[in-house]
Write a protein that holds these residues in place. Structure first.
Motif, PDB file in Angstrom:
ATOM      1  N   PRO A 191       0.670  -1.460   0.138  1.00 42.14           N
ATOM      2  CA  PRO A 191      -0.364   0.179  -0.132  1.00 42.14           C
ATOM      3  C   PRO A 191       0.731   1.391   0.029  1.00 42.14           C
ATOM      4  N   THR A 192       0.230   2.394  -0.257  1.00 38.19           N
ATOM      5  CA  THR A 192       1.066   3.615  -1.011  1.00 38.19           C
ATOM      6  C   THR A 192       0.729   4.576   0.191  1.00 38.19           C
ATOM      7  N   ALA A 193      -0.362   4.413   0.851  1.00 40.61           N
ATOM      8  CA  ALA A 193      -1.489   5.929   1.343  1.00 40.61           C
ATOM      9  C   ALA A 193      -1.873   4.928   2.995  1.00 40.61           C
ATOM     10  N   GLY A 194      -2.178   5.979   4.175  1.00 42.34           N
ATOM     11  CA  GLY A 194      -2.769   5.567   5.318  1.00 42.34           C
ATOM     12  C   GLY A 194      -1.253   5.477   5.777  1.00 42.34           C
ATOM     13  N   ASN A 195      -1.680   4.909   7.684  1.00 40.77           N
ATOM     14  CA  ASN A 195      -0.722   4.819   8.514  1.00 40.77           C
ATOM     15  C   ASN A 195      -0.056   3.774   8.599  1.00 40.77           C
ATOM     16  N   ALA A 196       1.072   3.246   9.197  1.00 38.69           N
ATOM     17  CA  ALA A 196       1.867   2.337   9.189  1.00 38.69           C
ATOM     18  C   ALA A 196       1.092   1.152   8.670  1.00 38.69           C
ATOM     19  N   ALA A 197       0.004   0.283   8.946  1.00 35.47           N
ATOM     20  CA  ALA A 197      -0.524  -0.520   8.846  1.00 35.47           C
ATOM     21  C   ALA A 197      -1.185   0.040   7.597  1.00 35.47           C
ATOM     22  N   GLY A 198      -1.416   0.973   6.845  1.00 29.37           N
ATOM     23  CA  GLY A 198      -2.522   1.554   5.607  1.00 29.37           C
ATOM     24  C   GLY A 198      -4.009   1.416   6.193  1.00 29.37           C
ATOM     25  N   ASN A 199      -4.267   1.969   7.528  1.00 29.79           N
ATOM     26  CA  ASN A 199      -5.386   2.034   7.806  1.00 29.79           C
ATOM     27  C   ASN A 199      -5.840   4.455   7.616  1.00 29.79           C
ATOM     28  N   PRO A 200      -6.829   4.647   8.032  1.00 31.59           N
ATOM     29  CA  PRO A 200      -6.626   6.023   8.457  1.00 31.59           C
ATOM     30  C   PRO A 200      -6.550   6.319  10.021  1.00 31.59           C
ATOM     31  N   GLY A 201      -6.088   7.687   9.882  1.00 33.09           N
ATOM     32  CA  GLY A 201      -6.462   7.921  11.721  1.00 33.09           C
ATOM     33  C   GLY A 201      -4.902   7.024  12.795  1.00 33.09           C
TER      34      GLY A 201
END
Length: 377
Positions: free
Chosen positions: A353-363
């Motif tokens: 994944p190329t967006a989101g936090n370290a886990a690929g999630n929001p917030g």
């Protein structure tokens, strides 16, 4: 060529396989380095080793250090170089005025982080500095009681005379180690073992908007530090273990201002054990932190980006967790930089994944990320 050794019974031990390379070749079988009398030569000495410390010297010759890790230095005359993994130096060597002799150059290689390999503690590699093809070879004199002079970071000074930076924030980084039930050592430089995350940290910094300035979105296992633009950071690195390390910083060079025994930095040891830089500290990007010692580093956060700071010993230390990551001025990074589409496409093909936090999630939702591994002292 006739070979002259000044002391009998102390010959260099044989090398039975080529673990030392010089410019890509077995370090004991390289072509001679040819000198012309009276000329000055700049030698760039680069340690590309994964584990080993290297000493380099030339019999019968002094050398003057003028550069470390790409930063110009005030000249300092020494007898040789002592480099850890990843370190680089340039020296000026003035050729002698006679062609009566050729001279031995020597690399001594020591792997302090490798146990039970006595043939690596140390290994010797040598070649010839040639003034005349048929000249007698002079080795190192073992009868000189004078202690050789090696470059020390506290003695080396920056050529541009940049004074000590005033510290805005000091960060303590202590080396820690854990050996699992299979005998594999793991290391940390922060609270946790450094581990890669689902989303590469650069993508998190670029995609999280204002939250990119909050260290929590990068997850505990990155040991992330968010740095404000232009603040001066001091790292105090303590190494309470028997292993030596070299630590390398991406994106910056840093001042090396102080070193000493890590057990009691406020005193308790003789004054001679505590070393401080002169008025214009050396700047470099890779520093030796010897066993049971601490080192102080200072740098200005003037290069927005995502930068690793890690042990240069690979794979055993770097890959096994001895690192932190610096997220520098993410608000400026988002405005000034753009990740090329080719990089995103490459990640997409690998399922990264190329967006989101370290886990690929929001917030701050880190669901799906493997738990961090905390090493206790």
């Amino acid at each position: 060529m006739e070979y002259v050794d000044n002391v009998k019974g102390q010959e260099r031990p044989p090398v039975n396989y080529a673990t030392g390379l010089l410019n890509g070749y077995d370090a004991n079988r390289t072509a001679p380095i040819k000198f012309c009398p009276g000329k000055r030569y700049r030698l760039r000495v680069i340690s590309m080793a994964a584990n080993n410390w290297s000493v380099f010297r030339i019999s019968g010759h002094k050398m003057t250090v003028i550069e470390a890790d790409g930063v110009r230095l005030m000249p300092l005359e020494v007898d040789g170089l002592n480099l850890g993994p990843g370190q680089r130096n340039s020296v000026i060597v003035t050729a002698l005025n006679s062609t009566d002799f050729n001279y031995v150059f020597e690399f001594i290689s020591t792997a302090s982080s490798v146990d039970n390999l006595e043939d690596l503690k140390p290994r010797y590699y040598s070649g010839i500095v040639e003034y005349r093809e048929d000249a007698t070879i002079k080795d190192f004199s073992k009868q000189n009681d004078k202690e050789p002079v090696w470059p020390d970071d506290m003695a080396l000074q920056a050529a541009d005379k940049q004074p000590w930076l005033p510290v805005d924030r000091s960060i303590e980084l202590t080396v820690n180690r854990f050996i699992d039930k299979f005998g594999v050592p793991y290391w940390s430089l922060g609270k946790t073992l450094y581990q890669p995350t689902i989303v590469p940290t650069l993508y998190t910094a670029m995609s999280m908007g204002n939250l990119a300035s909050n260290e929590s979105v990068y997850a505990p296992q990155t040991n992330a530090y968010v740095l404000r633009h232009l603040e001066v950071i001091e790292f105090v690195i303590s190494n309470p273990f028997i292993n030596d390390h070299t630590f390398h910083m991406h994106g910056h060079d840093f001042q090396v201002t102080e070193a000493g025994p890590c057990g009691n930095r406020s005193g308790g040891y003789p004054e001679v054990f505590y070393r401080k830089s002169g008025p214009w500290p050396i700047r470099r990007d890779t520093v030796q932190v010897r066993a049971f010692e601490y080192v102080r580093l200072r740098f200005r956060a003037d290069n927005p980006g995502v930068w690793r700071f890690h042990c240069h010993i690979a794979p055993g230390h770097d890959y096994n967790g001895l690192a932190v990551i610096l997220i520098e001025a993410p608000e400026l990074l988002q405005k000034q930089q753009r990740i090329p589409d080719q990089m995103k496409e490459m990640c997409k093909k690998q399922g990264i994944p190329t967006a989101g936090n370290a886990a690929g999630n929001p917030g701050f939702d880190l669901t799906g990320l493997p738990p961090a591994v905390y090493l206790s002292s």
